[in-house]
Scaffold this motif. Sequence first.
Motif, PDB file in Angstrom:
ATOM      1  N   ARG A   9     -33.149 -23.843  74.684  1.00 54.69           N
ATOM      2  CA  ARG A   9     -33.828 -22.889  73.829  1.00 54.69           C
ATOM      3  C   ARG A   9     -35.273 -22.856  74.300  1.00 54.69           C
ATOM      4  O   ARG A   9     -35.982 -23.844  74.240  1.00 54.69           O
ATOM      5  CB  ARG A   9     -33.727 -23.333  72.365  1.00 54.69           C
ATOM      6  N   HIS A  13     -39.813 -20.061  68.112  1.00 56.93           N
ATOM      7  CA  HIS A  13     -39.661 -18.920  67.222  1.00 56.93           C
ATOM      8  C   HIS A  13     -39.251 -17.668  67.996  1.00 56.93           C
ATOM      9  O   HIS A  13     -39.443 -17.561  69.201  1.00 56.93           O
ATOM     10  CB  HIS A  13     -40.978 -18.606  66.510  1.00 56.93           C
ATOM     11  N   ARG A  16     -33.328 -14.939  68.832  1.00 58.37           N
ATOM     12  CA  ARG A  16     -32.096 -14.986  68.062  1.00 58.37           C
ATOM     13  C   ARG A  16     -31.059 -15.839  68.785  1.00 58.37           C
ATOM     14  O   ARG A  16     -31.132 -16.014  69.993  1.00 58.37           O
ATOM     15  CB  ARG A  16     -31.541 -13.571  67.870  1.00 58.37           C
ATOM     16  N   ASP A  48     -29.064 -27.532  72.056  1.00 53.51           N
ATOM     17  CA  ASP A  48     -30.402 -26.984  71.810  1.00 53.51           C
ATOM     18  C   ASP A  48     -31.472 -27.854  72.460  1.00 53.51           C
ATOM     19  O   ASP A  48     -31.420 -29.085  72.368  1.00 53.51           O
ATOM     20  CB  ASP A  48     -30.687 -26.893  70.313  1.00 53.51           C
ATOM     21  N   THR A  52     -33.416 -28.456  65.268  1.00 52.69           N
ATOM     22  CA  THR A  52     -33.517 -27.272  64.411  1.00 52.69           C
ATOM     23  C   THR A  52     -34.817 -27.345  63.613  1.00 52.69           C
ATOM     24  O   THR A  52     -35.106 -28.354  62.962  1.00 52.69           O
ATOM     25  CB  THR A  52     -32.316 -27.205  63.453  1.00 52.69           C
ATOM     26  N   ASP A  56     -36.213 -22.041  61.860  1.00 55.51           N
ATOM     27  CA  ASP A  56     -34.793 -21.756  62.083  1.00 55.51           C
ATOM     28  C   ASP A  56     -34.022 -21.835  60.770  1.00 55.51           C
ATOM     29  O   ASP A  56     -33.225 -20.951  60.440  1.00 55.51           O
ATOM     30  CB  ASP A  56     -34.187 -22.778  63.060  1.00 55.51           C
ATOM     31  N   TYR A  57     -34.244 -22.915  60.049  1.00 57.39           N
ATOM     32  CA  TYR A  57     -33.482 -23.154  58.824  1.00 57.39           C
ATOM     33  C   TYR A  57     -33.844 -22.140  57.740  1.00 57.39           C
ATOM     34  O   TYR A  57     -32.989 -21.742  56.948  1.00 57.39           O
ATOM     35  CB  TYR A  57     -33.730 -24.577  58.337  1.00 57.39           C
ATOM     36  N   ARG A  59     -34.553 -19.006  58.242  1.00 58.01           N
ATOM     37  CA  ARG A  59     -33.798 -17.789  58.534  1.00 58.01           C
ATOM     38  C   ARG A  59     -32.364 -17.914  58.031  1.00 58.01           C
ATOM     39  O   ARG A  59     -31.785 -16.966  57.499  1.00 58.01           O
ATOM     40  CB  ARG A  59     -33.822 -17.500  60.033  1.00 58.01           C
ATOM     41  N   ALA A 101     -24.607 -20.340  62.716  1.00 54.15           N
ATOM     42  CA  ALA A 101     -25.157 -20.002  64.035  1.00 54.15           C
ATOM     43  C   ALA A 101     -24.075 -19.842  65.099  1.00 54.15           C
ATOM     44  O   ALA A 101     -24.388 -19.518  66.250  1.00 54.15           O
ATOM     45  CB  ALA A 101     -26.153 -21.080  64.472  1.00 54.15           C
TER      46      ALA A 101
END
Length: 227
Positions: A9, A13, A16, A48, A52, A56-57, A59, A101
């Motif tokens: 990742r 931020h 998606r 990842d 997390t 992320d959480y 969203r 996810a």
Amino acid sequence: MGVNTIYRRDRVHGIRPRQRRRARPPAAPSWSDAPLDPRIRVDDFHIDTFPTTNADYARFCAATRYPAPEHWEKGRCPRELYDHPVVHVTWCDARAYANWAGKSLPTAEQWEKAARGTSGRTFPWGDQKTAAKCNVRETGVEVTTSVSRFHSGVSPYGVYDMVGNVWEWLATPTTPGRHELRGSAFTSHLFRGVPAVANDASDSMHDDDTGFRCAVTPEQMLQRKGV
């Protein structure tokens, strides 16, 4: 046999789940400190780069109306903690996020390979006991930090925070109602974070030093793409 892949990742931020980039280290057996069968073949997977985050959480909670962590005031995470790992999540909370996810919690074998590489490093960065490369008790920070802060402590695959910051829930059960945790946290001494050493806890446990990251198999990737 395919190529073992580590899911990357590239930012905290704004990306998606379907837009992540991937890196492809060569296929090879992973190593463990376990006394029996130390060479273990790990099937292809992605993981990842960062734990997390609160962003992320948040969203996930907004999209599903899932309850926010109890310490978020009025259900909202403070903006200055957006890029810190989410905490006060149970194993069930972590699994719910992963399902949303289109991913899963990593197994102990996946997590350890991502942390130690194929040469069996003691720590993600090598064999040296260097607390400055991670957020543990000896570092003296005493709170969570940005998931991208400790650049010198990344694993051979470029994965951050595999030692320190927060304990991470895994998919591997120990006994009914309990699952493995690895990596240690800002509350732990460095020796607790050796990736080959497992901890465990009740699935209902949550604390200010416990979070998670996700993994995904090639099959899950195809499902997310609708193939």
